[in-house]
Scaffold this motif. Structure first.
Motif, PDB file in Angstrom:
ATOM      1  N   LYS A  79      14.769 -15.775  10.475  1.00 56.40           N
ATOM      2  CA  LYS A  79      15.385 -14.744   9.657  1.00 56.40           C
ATOM      3  C   LYS A  79      14.446 -14.386   8.516  1.00 56.40           C
ATOM      4  N   LYS A  80      14.277 -13.099   8.289  1.00 56.58           N
ATOM      5  CA  LYS A  80      13.313 -12.676   7.272  1.00 56.58           C
ATOM      6  C   LYS A  80      13.681 -13.207   5.898  1.00 56.58           C
TER       7      LYS A  80
ATOM      8  N   THR B 157      18.019 -24.876  17.641  1.00 60.60           N
ATOM      9  CA  THR B 157      17.924 -24.248  16.323  1.00 60.60           C
ATOM     10  C   THR B 157      17.413 -25.225  15.277  1.00 60.60           C
TER      11      THR B 157
ATOM     12  N   ASN C  21      14.091 -24.262  13.214  1.00 59.36           N
ATOM     13  CA  ASN C  21      14.199 -24.084  11.763  1.00 59.36           C
ATOM     14  C   ASN C  21      13.454 -25.146  10.985  1.00 59.36           C
TER      15      ASN C  21
ATOM     16  N   GLY D  42       9.646  -7.948  11.997  1.00 60.79           N
ATOM     17  CA  GLY D  42       9.646  -9.349  12.388  1.00 60.79           C
ATOM     18  C   GLY D  42       8.310  -9.735  13.007  1.00 60.79           C
TER      19      GLY D  42
ATOM     20  N   ALA E  53      19.963 -17.114  17.560  1.00 58.34           N
ATOM     21  CA  ALA E  53      19.978 -16.499  16.229  1.00 58.34           C
ATOM     22  C   ALA E  53      18.635 -15.865  15.898  1.00 58.34           C
ATOM     23  N   GLU E  54      17.561 -16.443  16.381  1.00 57.21           N
ATOM     24  CA  GLU E  54      16.231 -15.875  16.145  1.00 57.21           C
ATOM     25  C   GLU E  54      16.073 -14.549  16.870  1.00 57.21           C
TER      26      GLU E  54
ATOM     27  N   ASN F 210      18.427 -12.547  17.725  1.00 56.15           N
ATOM     28  CA  ASN F 210      19.318 -11.558  17.122  1.00 56.15           C
ATOM     29  C   ASN F 210      18.809 -11.031  15.785  1.00 56.15           C
ATOM     30  N   SER F 211      18.040 -11.847  15.055  1.00 57.01           N
ATOM     31  CA  SER F 211      17.624 -11.451  13.708  1.00 57.01           C
ATOM     32  C   SER F 211      16.178 -10.991  13.618  1.00 57.01           C
ATOM     33  N   ASN F 212      15.383 -11.292  14.613  1.00 57.88           N
ATOM     34  CA  ASN F 212      13.959 -10.944  14.604  1.00 57.88           C
ATOM     35  C   ASN F 212      13.760  -9.729  15.502  1.00 57.88           C
ATOM     36  N   ASP F 213      13.479  -8.569  14.896  1.00 65.32           N
ATOM     37  CA  ASP F 213      13.390  -7.336  15.684  1.00 65.32           C
ATOM     38  C   ASP F 213      12.126  -7.257  16.528  1.00 65.32           C
TER      39      ASP F 213
END
Length: 507
Positions: free
Chosen positions: A2-3, A117, A121, A197, A492-493, A495-498
């Protein structure tokens, strides 16, 4: 990644370092010009900030909830070490349906699971910390870089390389092609809030970054005298280079750097202390824990020790999930039978023999290598001298230098077994002997799955006389090269990293 998770947080530390910054409008925005100004006005303050970042990054390796999970397997490097061993042939998860069970069953590798995750992380938190220091110091003019600032920068590059080296081994198959998808590399100078991202780069590009960081860090640590074993010096950098070149099969360099790393420690034969004291001369890098730094039940000893003789004598039980709840990390019978009866490492493992082990089973081989005399204040070992005798031996054997490999192996094993004589084996048989001693020596220290992938070894739990529990979901074999050896990128990565999509996912 996540940025917002990777955002730099200079302001809080800088405020305590310079009165000018206290009165500045830039307390929440730090530019290259601000850093250069601080370097000119107060090199000591800049060094304090950089050193704080560096210490924080190293400390994250032994910190609870560094992956922001908060579970009892979220405590940094030693948690990942245990994950990698519990997925190997040599460690068994006996009587445990809780923590680490999904690693043993190979279900924790999938994208929706918290297990992958935690790993992702953990290492991107380390990379974030290293990038903070590199972003702070790396852009300075050469005239502004003191020796101490260079040392901090070098250590940050090395720990960043370590994180990427762990990630590439976990999120890619054994012996990947250089063109295969690797992991994202985070640019410390990028706009981490508003910018794009970071995509998966190729394995070759990740390897290049690792080698560059390690080599630059190694060179720039020349002359650095570390205060204690929790810090990284040139010999520890050599150890990382030995690991890297063994992974990438540059065996000549692996052997050379391994010999250099050996010089940092001593093979003293102090092997019966529970692997809990950083003062052990064989340890060359680790974490020095005490009551204030302990993470208690979210800690390595809480999960690995079945029996503490000192604690049992004093209190009548062994603390931790393993000790109190019968969730034992035991030893594959085949490995135990490979240990000579005259080898002092035989005492690292064995049957319960009526010790006070909760839920002990007659068919299990218990771990007596790791135990804690205290209430989870045992130190953490990250690197020991013994590893580098094994790397030297394996690398020389791979190059066809059987005599040199046998000598390196003898230099280690003879300190464990007084009856051991130099091996007369050659070729494949010698390599197998080296691998066996590596599995014995480094059991529980985080190399099990990595070595299986690197050697092209499958998972084999189903065999005549197996002591792996015959329970649903865990009693199975996996062929060499199975995709189950490779973790998936967390959902989650994606989904959040474009810059990463579902099509970029591992099988």
């Amino acid at each position: 990644m996540k940025k917002i998770f990777l955002t730099f947080v200079f302001a809080a530390l800088l405020i305590s370092c310079s009165e000018d910054f206290l009165d500045s409008d830039l307390q929440s925005i730090v530019t290259d010009d601000d850093i250069a100004r601080l370097a000119e006005e107060s090199p000591e303050a800049l060094l304090n900030v950089a050193t704080s970042f560096d210490a924080g990054t190293i400390n994250s390796l032994r910190t609870y909830a560094v992956a922001d999970d908060g579970g009892h397997f979220d405590y940094g490097q030693k948690s990942v070490d245990l994950m990698m061993d519990i997925m190997s042939n040599d460690m068994i998860n006996d009587g445990n349906g809780w923590w680490y069970d999904d690693y043993y069953k190979y279900t924790g590798r999938t994208q929706e699971r918290r297990e992958t995750t935690v790993i992702w992380n953990t290492y991107y938190a380390v990379i974030k910390g290293a990038n903070q220091t590199i972003g702070l110091v790396g852009g300075l003019e050469e005239s502004q870089l003191t020796d101490d600032l260079n040392y901090v920068l070098a250590r940050s590059k090395i720990i960043r390389a370590f994180a990427y080296m762990q990630l590439i081994q976990i999120y890619q198959k054994g012996k990947p092609a250089l063109s295969d998808s690797g992991v994202p590399i985070v640019d410390p100078s990028a706009d981490l809030v508003n910018g794009p991202g970071f995509p998966r780069l190729t394995v070759g590009e990740v390897y290049t970054q690792i080698e560059k960081d390690l080599t630059e860090g190694y060179v720039n640590l020349d002359g650095y005298a570390r205060p204690d074993k929790t810090s990284i010096n040139k010999n520890i950098a050599a150890g990382f280079l030995a690991r890297y070149y063994l992974l990438t099969e540059d065996y000549s360099k692996a052997a050379s750097y391994a010999v250099e790393a050996q010089s940092e420690g001593q093979l003293t034969g102090i092997l019966d202390d529970g692997f809990q004291f950083i003062s052990n001369p064989e340890w060359i890098w680790g974490a020095d824990l005490d009551a204030d730094k302990s993470t208690y039940y979210a800690s390595f000893m809480a999960h690995v020790q079945s029996y503490s003789p000192v604690f049992n004598a004093a209190a009548g039980y062994t603390p931790g999930y393993t000790g109190q709840l019968g969730h034992h990390k035991t030893v594959d019978r085949r490995l135990y039978e490979e240990v000579s009866d005259t080898d002092v490492r035989k005492a690292w493992f064995g049957p319960h023999n009526d010790r006070n082990i909760l839920g002990a089973s007659d068919d299990q081989i218990y771990n007596f290598k790791f135990y804690d005399n205290t209430f989870f204040e045992a130190d953490y070992v990250y690197m020991r001298a013994a590893e580098f005798y094994l790397i030297e031996a394996e690398a020389k054997a791979a190059m066809g230098d059987d005599a040199g490999a046998a000598t390196a192996l003898f230099n280690l094993v003879s300190t464990r077994d007084s009856n051991y004589t130099p091996s007369t084996k050659t070729g494949t048989e010698l390599m197998e002997e080296i691998r066996t001693h590596r599995r014995i020596e480094l059991w529980g220290e985080g190399f099990g799955l990595f070595d299986m992938k690197r050697w092209g070894v499958g998972l084999n739990r189903v065999y005549n006389g197996s002591n792996h529990p015959n329970t649903p979901g865990s009693y199975f074999d996996l062929e060499v090269g199975s995709p189950l050896f490779t973790f998936q990128i967390p959902e989650a990565e994606i989904n959040s990293n474009d810059a990463i999509s579902a099509s970029d996912q591992n099988p």
